[in-house]
Design an enzyme around this catalytic site. Structure first.
Site, PDB file in Angstrom:
ATOM      1  CE  LYS A   1     -32.864  18.072  53.475  1.00 46.76           C
ATOM      2  NZ  LYS A   1     -32.126  19.308  53.138  1.00 46.76           N
TER       3      LYS A   1
ATOM      4  CE1 TYR B   1     -34.792  17.327  56.480  1.00 44.55           C
ATOM      5  CE2 TYR B   1     -33.937  15.080  56.611  1.00 44.55           C
ATOM      6  CZ  TYR B   1     -33.734  16.453  56.630  1.00 44.55           C
ATOM      7  OH  TYR B   1     -32.451  16.940  56.790  1.00 44.55           O
TER       8      TYR B   1
END
Length: 295
Positions: free
Chosen positions: A163, A159
Site C-alpha cells: 500500500k 500489506y
C-alpha cells in the site's frame, strides 16, 4: 457554490474486486446515477451475485472473472470490455488481499502473491486500460489504497509495503496523466467492515486498526463518489484518523514507544468486533477454523 454531481448516465464503470464489500457498495451508488457496471472478480459465483443485486441485473450490468495477477487474463477481460462497450469511463482498482501470517513465518511465495495482488495488479490493469480510458470523454481512475499506505502496520508488513508503494505510484501516475486528460484519484480508508477485515480479525491480524469500530463499506464508497464530483489526488473517509497517523510519522523513531500506548485499546476493540461478527452470523466454523464471509 455547490459543485454539481457527476452524471454517470450510460457511463461504463469497471470495478475490480467488485464482489467485495467496498466494490458492491460503490457499484450500488454508481447505478443510482445511471452507470453501467462491469464487476471484475476472481470469484465466479460472487461476481454473478454482485451483478444480480444491481438494478436490472445482468440485463444492464456485466460480470467478468479474472485473476488480475495473470496478464493474459487481464488482457482478455479488457478485450471483451472493448468489444462490448468500446470504452471505460471509470476504472476502480479495488481488488486486494491481506494475510495475518507473521513476516518471519510466512512463505516467500505468499509474500510474492500479496505484492502481486495489491501493488503490481492495479498498476498493470491501469496501464492496459489506458486505450479504453482514452475513448471516454472524461476518463477517471479511482484506486482503493489504505491508511496502511501511510502508516506501518507491524503485524502486516507486506500489506503495508504494497500500500505504501501503491499510494506513491498512484500519486505519480496522477501527476503524469492529468495533462493527458485522465483524472486519477485514490481513497485511503482505515479499517472497513469487509470480509477481508473480518477474516484478518479472526486470524489475529493487526489490532491497532480497531481503536474505533470499523467503518461501513458504504461510507468508503461515498468518499469514492465524492472523488468523482470533486477530483483530488487523495481522500480519507475518516480525516481525523489520517491526521493522527500522519502526525505520528513525523517522528518515526518514536513509534516503538507510541505503539504500546494504543495496543491495549486495539485488542479490546478487536475482541469486541469478533463478538459482534458472531452475533451477526458472519462467522462459520469449518473443521475447527473460523471463516468469515460477506453479509
Amino acid at each position: 457554490m455547490r459543485r454539481a454531481r457527476l452524471d454517470l448516465t450510460g457511463r461504463i464503470v469497471v470495478v475490480t474486486g467488485g464482489a467485495g464489500g467496498i466494490g458492491r457498495a460503490f457499484s450500488a451508488l454508481a447505478t443510482e446515477r445511471g452507470a453501467r457496471i462491469v464487476v471484475v472478480d476472481a470469484r465466479d459465483e460472487a461476481a454473478a451475485t454482485a451483478v444480480a443485486a444491481l438494478p436490472d441485473g445482468a440485463s444492464r450490468h456485466h460480470a467478468e472473472v479474472a485473476d488480475l495477477t495473470d496478464r493474459s487474463e487481464v488482457e482478455a477481460v479488457l478485450d471483451r470490455i472493448a468489444y462490448r462497450y468500446g470504452r471505460i469511463d471509470v476504472l476502480v482498482n479495488n481488488a486486494g488481499m491481506t494475510s495475518a501470517a507473521r513476516f518471519d513465518e510466512r512463505s516467500v511465495e505468499s509474500i510474492e502473491q500479496e505484492l502481486a495482488v495489491n501493488l503490481t495488479a492495479p498498476l498493470v490493469v491501469t496501464r492496459l486500460a489506458i486505450p479504453l480510458l482514452r475513448e471516454s470523454p472524461d476518463p477517471r481512475v479511482i484506486t482503493t489504497v489504505s491508511l496502511g499506505g501511510i502508516f506501518p502496520l507491524g503485524e502486516t508488513p507486506i500489506y503495508t509495503a504494497s500500500k505504501f508503494g501503491l499510494r506513491g505510484a498512484m500519486l505519480s501516475i496522477a501527476l503524469d496523466l492529468r495533462d493527458k486528460g485522465i483524472t486519477v484519484s485514490s481513497v485511503l480508508p482505515s479499517a472497513t467492515d469487509t470480509r477481508m477485515l473480518r477474516q484478518e480479525a479472526l486470524d489475529g491480524g493487526n489490532s491497532l486498526q480497531f481503536q474505533d469500530p470499523p467503518q461501513s463499506p458504504q461510507h468508503v464508497a461515498a468518499t469514492m463518489m465524492g472523488l468523482l464530483d470533486r477530483p483530488r489526488l487523495e481522500a480519507y473517509p475518516r480525516p481525523s484518523e489520517s491526521w493522527l497517523v500522519r502526525a505520528a510519522l513525523l517522528m518515526p523513531n518514536a513509534l516503538p514507544r507510541l505503539m504500546p500506548l494504543f495496543r491495549g485499546k486495539g485488542r479490546r476493540g478487536q475482541a469486541r468486533y469478533i463478538r459482534e461478527l458472531r452475533e451477526r452470523g458472519l462467522v462459520s466454523t469449518v473443521d475447527g477454523i473460523d471463516v468469515a464471509f460477506e453479509d
